[in-house]
Scaffold this active site. Structure first.
Site, PDB file in Angstrom:
ATOM      1  N   PRO A   1       0.809  -1.222   0.000  1.00 13.83           N
ATOM      2  CA  PRO A   1       0.000   0.000   0.000  1.00 13.83           C
ATOM      3  C   PRO A   1       0.843   1.274   0.000  1.00 13.83           C
ATOM      4  CG  PRO A   1      -0.309  -1.261   2.045  1.00 13.83           C
ATOM      5  CD  PRO A   1       0.525  -2.100   1.133  1.00 13.83           C
TER       6      PRO A   1
ATOM      7  N   GLU B   1       1.761  -7.535   8.851  1.00 14.01           N
ATOM      8  CA  GLU B   1       1.831  -6.069   8.841  1.00 14.01           C
ATOM      9  C   GLU B   1       2.768  -5.569   7.745  1.00 14.01           C
ATOM     10  OE1 GLU B   1      -0.369  -4.560  10.964  1.00 14.01           O
ATOM     11  OE2 GLU B   1      -0.784  -6.704  11.180  1.00 14.01           O
TER      12      GLU B   1
ATOM     13  N   ARG C   1      -2.900  -8.818 -20.598  1.00 14.59           N
ATOM     14  CA  ARG C   1      -3.834  -8.485 -21.671  1.00 14.59           C
ATOM     15  C   ARG C   1      -3.262  -7.470 -22.651  1.00 14.59           C
ATOM     16  NH1 ARG C   1      -6.568  -4.066 -21.077  1.00 14.59           N
ATOM     17  NH2 ARG C   1      -8.510  -4.686 -22.057  1.00 14.59           N
TER      18      ARG C   1
ATOM     19  N   ASP D   1      -9.358   0.783 -25.021  1.00 12.45           N
ATOM     20  CA  ASP D   1      -9.778   0.663 -23.630  1.00 12.45           C
ATOM     21  C   ASP D   1      -9.971   2.004 -22.978  1.00 12.45           C
ATOM     22  OD1 ASP D   1      -9.529  -1.969 -23.612  1.00 12.45           O
ATOM     23  OD2 ASP D   1      -7.636  -2.020 -22.531  1.00 12.45           O
TER      24      ASP D   1
HETATM   25  C1  4G0 Z   1       3.217  -4.938   2.494  1.00 14.10           C
HETATM   26  C2  4G0 Z   1      -0.968  -4.224  -1.208  1.00 14.10           C
HETATM   27  C3  4G0 Z   1       2.209  -5.801   2.080  1.00 14.10           C
HETATM   28  C4  4G0 Z   1       2.964  -4.003   3.481  1.00 14.10           C
HETATM   29  C5  4G0 Z   1      -0.696  -5.138  -0.185  1.00 14.10           C
HETATM   30  C6  4G0 Z   1       0.708  -4.854   3.700  1.00 14.10           C
HETATM   31  C7  4G0 Z   1      -2.914  -3.529  -0.037  1.00 14.10           C
HETATM   32  C8  4G0 Z   1      -2.085  -3.409  -1.126  1.00 14.10           C
HETATM   33  C9  4G0 Z   1       0.957  -5.763   2.700  1.00 14.10           C
HETATM   34  C10 4G0 Z   1       1.712  -3.953   4.104  1.00 14.10           C
HETATM   35  C11 4G0 Z   1      -1.563  -5.183   0.892  1.00 14.10           C
HETATM   36  C12 4G0 Z   1      -2.395  -2.425  -2.221  1.00 14.10           C
HETATM   37  C13 4G0 Z   1       2.420  -1.999   5.412  1.00 14.10           C
HETATM   38  C14 4G0 Z   1       0.170  -2.974   5.781  1.00 14.10           C
HETATM   39  C15 4G0 Z   1      -0.136  -6.693   2.242  1.00 14.10           C
HETATM   40  N1  4G0 Z   1      -2.665  -4.394   0.939  1.00 14.10           N
HETATM   41  N2  4G0 Z   1      -3.171  -1.390  -1.925  1.00 14.10           N
HETATM   42  N3  4G0 Z   1      -1.383  -6.003   1.972  1.00 14.10           N
HETATM   43  N4  4G0 Z   1       1.442  -2.983   5.097  1.00 14.10           N
HETATM   44  O1  4G0 Z   1      -1.909  -2.578  -3.319  1.00 14.10           O
END
Ligand code: 4G0
Length: 244
Positions: free
Chosen positions: A88, A115, A153, A168
């Site tokens: 994220p 986490e 794709r 697209d």
């Molecule tokens: C790494 C991506 C991976 C760090 C992965 C969580 C949402 C996305 C993950 C975390 C994910 C996205 C720091 C919480 C696994 N969630 N928005 N979860 N943290 O692409």
């Protein structure tokens, strides 16, 4: 194009990859996805992949050793292709990034759980971090599948239609115009007359205006970078004026 996916949940991948266009692209030899279980590279009796965070606090953190061992065993040390962490905190994924990734012969995707991953993975192994958007999931597996899908794709020949992905939504920088198919009347709801007129130039003009109007209403931010003609700009001005 080849993807190597590193995950603690390899069984999540075949159900999606074994359907529809991705299945066909794989059978045609356009796409190869190899999924690797990070747990296979643990060395201890309990096959430990996570641990408590230094400094305390809640949650668990993925340990660095099994991740480095897995990625280096498959790709060499240092890896010769991009190693992308789905995270994220990464840069927001876009159609443009999908296009850039589709030009690569090989990509590694690393799926975090808990986490997140030990910061040394990010610093010394990962070359790119990609986010699907501002939300947190239980793992990077769904984002990894979304990246594979968006990239696959775009590979030449992956879509049956030779016009491919060119028209697209987002390829032009605009949202798509409305689509209709038979029947011409459904529950009393008709379709725009122009689509039944057979006037191809009128249909193209209508579609362009619908795409512009929809983008103006729903995603005005996209208009900043869209490829617009003088006629497009004049039409957008009439929309702005009709708004007051
Ligand atoms: C790494 C991506 C991976 C760090 C992965 C969580 C949402 C996305 C993950 C975390 C994910 C996205 C720091 C919480 C696994 N969630 N928005 N979860 N943290 O692409």
């Amino acid at each position: 194009m080849r993807f190597d996916v590193f995950t603690l949940f390899p069984e999540m991948f075949p159900p999606y990859l074994d359907e529809s266009i991705l299945k066909r692209a794989r059978e045609a030899g356009l796409l190869d996805v190899q999924v690797h279980n990070i747990r296979d590279w643990t060395a201890d009796k309990h096959h430990t992949t996570d641990d408590v965070p230094y400094g305390g606090g809640g949650g668990m953190v993925m340990k660095p050793e099994p991740i480095f061992a897995a990625v280096e065993a498959v790709l060499g040390a240092p890896p010769a292709c991009p190693v992308i962490l789905l995270d994220p905190q990464g840069r927001p994924f876009t159609q443009r990034i999908a296009g850039e990734l589709a030009a690569q012969p090989r990509l590694a995707l690393l799926c975090g759980r808990y986490e997140g991953v030990d910061e040394r993975v990010r610093q010394y192994l990962v070359t790119d971090q990609i986010s699907l958007g501002d939300f947190v999931l239980t793992g990077g597996e769904l984002p990894a599948l979304a990246v594979i899908d968006a990239v696959a794709r775009l590979l030449p020949g992956a879509l049956g239609d030779p016009s491919g992905a060119a028209d697209d939504s987002h390829a032009s920088g605009l949202l798509e115009y409305p689509h209709y198919t038979r029947p011409p009347e459904f529950r009393g709801w008709g379709i725009p007359d122009v689509l039944l007129s057979g006037h191809h130039a009128e249909i193209e003009k209508w579609r362009r205006r619908e795409a512009l109007a929809r983008t103006f209403r729903q995603r005005p931010d996209l208009l900043e970078n869209a490829d617009l003609t003088d006629e497009d700009r004049a039409f957008l001005d009439t929309l702005r004026q009709s708004l007051g």
